[in-house]
Scaffold this motif. Structure first.
Motif, PDB file in Angstrom:
ATOM      1  N   PHE A 136     -60.515 101.292  52.034  1.00  0.00           N
ATOM      2  CA  PHE A 136     -61.101 101.892  50.846  1.00  0.00           C
ATOM      3  C   PHE A 136     -62.240 101.007  50.340  1.00  0.00           C
ATOM      4  O   PHE A 136     -62.357  99.838  50.719  1.00  0.00           O
ATOM      5  N   SER A 137     -63.070 101.569  49.473  1.00  0.00           N
ATOM      6  CA  SER A 137     -64.168 100.781  48.914  1.00  0.00           C
ATOM      7  C   SER A 137     -64.354 101.127  47.444  1.00  0.00           C
ATOM      8  O   SER A 137     -63.955 102.198  46.977  1.00  0.00           O
ATOM      9  N   THR A 138     -64.969 100.188  46.729  1.00  0.00           N
ATOM     10  CA  THR A 138     -65.270 100.391  45.317  1.00  0.00           C
ATOM     11  C   THR A 138     -66.625  99.775  45.012  1.00  0.00           C
ATOM     12  O   THR A 138     -67.002  98.764  45.605  1.00  0.00           O
ATOM     13  N   ASP A 139     -67.353 100.399  44.075  1.00  0.00           N
ATOM     14  CA  ASP A 139     -68.644  99.845  43.666  1.00  0.00           C
ATOM     15  C   ASP A 139     -68.506  98.927  42.462  1.00  0.00           C
ATOM     16  O   ASP A 139     -69.493  98.381  41.968  1.00  0.00           O
ATOM     17  N   ASP A 140     -67.284  98.733  41.975  1.00  0.00           N
ATOM     18  CA  ASP A 140     -67.038  97.842  40.838  1.00  0.00           C
ATOM     19  C   ASP A 140     -65.804  96.999  41.146  1.00  0.00           C
ATOM     20  O   ASP A 140     -64.708  97.260  40.642  1.00  0.00           O
ATOM     21  N   LEU A 141     -65.987  95.991  41.985  1.00  0.00           N
ATOM     22  CA  LEU A 141     -64.849  95.196  42.445  1.00  0.00           C
ATOM     23  C   LEU A 141     -64.213  94.408  41.297  1.00  0.00           C
ATOM     24  O   LEU A 141     -62.991  94.354  41.173  1.00  0.00           O
ATOM     25  N   ALA A 142     -65.042  93.805  40.450  1.00  0.00           N
ATOM     26  CA  ALA A 142     -64.498  93.029  39.336  1.00  0.00           C
ATOM     27  C   ALA A 142     -63.696  93.923  38.393  1.00  0.00           C
ATOM     28  O   ALA A 142     -62.603  93.558  37.945  1.00  0.00           O
ATOM     29  N   GLY A 143     -64.228  95.119  38.111  1.00  0.00           N
ATOM     30  CA  GLY A 143     -63.504  96.046  37.249  1.00  0.00           C
ATOM     31  C   GLY A 143     -62.192  96.494  37.861  1.00  0.00           C
ATOM     32  O   GLY A 143     -61.176  96.636  37.163  1.00  0.00           O
ATOM     33  N   PHE A 144     -62.197  96.710  39.167  1.00  0.00           N
ATOM     34  CA  PHE A 144     -60.978  97.098  39.877  1.00  0.00           C
ATOM     35  C   PHE A 144     -59.925  95.992  39.764  1.00  0.00           C
ATOM     36  O   PHE A 144     -58.745  96.263  39.472  1.00  0.00           O
ATOM     37  N   LEU A 145     -60.325  94.736  39.978  1.00  0.00           N
ATOM     38  CA  LEU A 145     -59.380  93.621  39.899  1.00  0.00           C
ATOM     39  C   LEU A 145     -58.819  93.474  38.489  1.00  0.00           C
ATOM     40  O   LEU A 145     -57.612  93.235  38.312  1.00  0.00           O
ATOM     41  N   GLN A 146     -59.674  93.607  37.498  1.00  0.00           N
ATOM     42  CA  GLN A 146     -59.213  93.477  36.119  1.00  0.00           C
ATOM     43  C   GLN A 146     -58.231  94.586  35.754  1.00  0.00           C
ATOM     44  O   GLN A 146     -57.233  94.341  35.069  1.00  0.00           O
ATOM     45  N   ALA A 147     -58.494  95.792  36.255  1.00  0.00           N
ATOM     46  CA  ALA A 147     -57.575  96.903  35.974  1.00  0.00           C
ATOM     47  C   ALA A 147     -56.217  96.667  36.616  1.00  0.00           C
ATOM     48  O   ALA A 147     -55.172  96.930  36.001  1.00  0.00           O
ATOM     49  N   LYS A 148     -56.205  96.166  37.855  1.00  0.00           N
ATOM     50  CA  LYS A 148     -54.926  95.909  38.528  1.00  0.00           C
ATOM     51  C   LYS A 148     -54.165  94.767  37.850  1.00  0.00           C
ATOM     52  O   LYS A 148     -52.939  94.805  37.757  1.00  0.00           O
ATOM     53  N   ALA A 149     -54.884  93.768  37.342  1.00  0.00           N
ATOM     54  CA  ALA A 149     -54.226  92.669  36.631  1.00  0.00           C
ATOM     55  C   ALA A 149     -53.544  93.191  35.364  1.00  0.00           C
ATOM     56  O   ALA A 149     -52.423  92.768  35.021  1.00  0.00           O
ATOM     57  N   GLN A 150     -54.174  94.115  34.675  1.00  0.00           N
ATOM     58  CA  GLN A 150     -53.576  94.691  33.467  1.00  0.00           C
ATOM     59  C   GLN A 150     -52.329  95.508  33.796  1.00  0.00           C
ATOM     60  O   GLN A 150     -51.450  95.667  32.951  1.00  0.00           O
ATOM     61  N   GLN A 151     -52.250  96.015  35.030  1.00  0.00           N
ATOM     62  CA  GLN A 151     -51.079  96.771  35.455  1.00  0.00           C
ATOM     63  C   GLN A 151     -49.933  95.866  35.910  1.00  0.00           C
ATOM     64  O   GLN A 151     -48.870  96.344  36.275  1.00  0.00           O
ATOM     65  N   GLY A 152     -50.154  94.551  35.915  1.00  0.00           N
ATOM     66  CA  GLY A 152     -49.095  93.624  36.295  1.00  0.00           C
ATOM     67  C   GLY A 152     -49.233  93.007  37.668  1.00  0.00           C
ATOM     68  O   GLY A 152     -48.340  92.272  38.118  1.00  0.00           O
ATOM     69  N   TRP A 153     -50.329  93.283  38.355  1.00  0.00           N
ATOM     70  CA  TRP A 153     -50.550  92.696  39.673  1.00  0.00           C
ATOM     71  C   TRP A 153     -51.080  91.268  39.523  1.00  0.00           C
ATOM     72  O   TRP A 153     -51.785  90.947  38.569  1.00  0.00           O
ATOM     73  N   LEU A 154     -50.757  90.417  40.492  1.00  0.00           N
ATOM     74  CA  LEU A 154     -51.338  89.080  40.559  1.00  0.00           C
ATOM     75  C   LEU A 154     -52.617  89.165  41.393  1.00  0.00           C
ATOM     76  O   LEU A 154     -52.598  89.658  42.528  1.00  0.00           O
ATOM     77  N   ILE A 207     -59.312  96.878  50.683  1.00  0.00           N
ATOM     78  CA  ILE A 207     -60.360  97.376  49.795  1.00  0.00           C
ATOM     79  C   ILE A 207     -61.598  96.515  50.001  1.00  0.00           C
ATOM     80  O   ILE A 207     -61.513  95.278  49.995  1.00  0.00           O
ATOM     81  N   THR A 208     -62.754  97.146  50.173  1.00  0.00           N
ATOM     82  CA  THR A 208     -63.996  96.402  50.356  1.00  0.00           C
ATOM     83  C   THR A 208     -64.962  96.730  49.220  1.00  0.00           C
ATOM     84  O   THR A 208     -64.866  97.777  48.588  1.00  0.00           O
TER      85      THR A 208
END
Length: 308
Positions: free
Chosen positions: A209-227, A182-183
């Motif tokens: 893949f790419s996202t225009d909101d990287l911080a939001g993407f990381l925070q969402a994955k952390a809430q799903q249980g990802w490290l 992801i970039t």
């Protein structure tokens, strides 16, 4: 599969304590991170005339062209095979057979003509006029929960700008079994022919893949249980008293759940916003005392460093 311990970021100095480094003054002024040298690299790679009026670009190198044909993700307008090579064999013969089977026009220019077309890049006598590849929107990747596979590893790249670094990282990621790349959309190198060549064609078969909101993407994955594991160097300066972010040597890191490994820009490292979205930071410690100027690893070299 070994964990990919990859470290983007500026030249960090090593000692026993670690620091969250802010962006440079240039970055705060809105200038592209990485400095003037990286800007020149990007401009050299992407001259305004690289793509034709039809939006095509020139892919070069044996592996990129062959893997692009096998993957069938690009529209191919022409295959250019260097004239004068007697009896095409092996992969070059496969290229020719595949092109003829798909009714792709084949041209046999002299080497000097290919040199000029490729701007004297190493083309190995093989080029193709193709449609460009673009990173896919993250929404197209589909969801994967942490319970699906405890050994999932996704590589996240923030603001990587050198096309050869990006290509080398994609090659290592493909070899080591990274599941997704992801970039960030902002200040990231596009998927150019130089990237494909540096990746030995891995770019042609990997989904990026790419996202225009990287911080939001990381925070969402952390809430799903990802490290979410960021990467830093090792400074001599004192750590900020307000920072409670744990920093671990990659040799001591225990990979026991799905992980997002986040690499930063070559010149500035991770932005403060993205670094704050990480749950821990990983670092590669040097094996000796290092002089000034040699305190860090190139991001693509560090990306290939792995720990069991």
């Amino acid at each position: 599969m070994a964990l990919l311990a990859a470290f983007g970021g500026a030249t960090w100095r090593c000692c026993g304590r670690l620091l969250k480094r802010p962006f440079s003054q240039a970055a705060r002024r809105g200038e592209r991170p990485g400095g003037e040298e990286l800007s020149r690299l990007l401009l050299d790679d992407l001259p305004p005339t690289q793509r034709s009026a039809g939006g095509l670009e020139l892919l070069f190198g044996l592996s990129p062209c062959l893997l692009a044909l096998r993957a069938s993700r690009r529209r191919v307008a022409r295959l250019l095979l260097q004239a004068g090579r007697s009896g095409l064999q092996g992969e070059r013969a496969e290229l020719l057979r595949t092109a003829e089977a798909r009714d792709i026009p084949v041209v046999r220019p002299r080497r000097q003509q290919l040199d000029v077309l490729c701007r004297y890049q190493v083309h190995q006598g093989v080029c193709m006029e193709v449609s460009p590849l673009w990173p896919r929107p993250w929404a197209e990747a589909g969801e994967a929960g942490p319970g699906d596979n405890s050994q999932q590893l996704w590589l996240v790249l923030e603001g990587l700008q050198d096309p050869r670094n990006l290509g080398a990282i994609l090659r290592s990621a493909h070899f080591l079994g990274v599941d997704k790349v992801i970039t960030s959309q902002r200040n990231s190198c596009p998927l150019t022919p130089v990237v494909s060549k540096a990746s030995a064609g891995a770019m042609e078969v990997m989904d990026v893949f790419s996202t225009d909101d990287l911080a939001g993407f990381l925070q969402a994955k952390a809430q799903q249980g990802w490290l979410v594991a960021g990467t830093v160097g090792c400074p001599r300066c004192e750590i900020s008293p307000s920072s409670e972010m744990p920093v671990t040597s990659c040799l001591e890191f225990l990979w026991d759940r799905p992980t997002l490994l986040v690499l930063g820009n070559e010149g500035s490292g991770l932005s403060p916003e993205v670094q704050a979205s990480c749950q821990l930071l990983l670092t590669i410690l040097p094996g000796r005392q290092l002089p000034r100027g040699l305190e860090s690893l190139n991001v693509s070299v560090a990306a290939g460093f792995s720990a069991e």
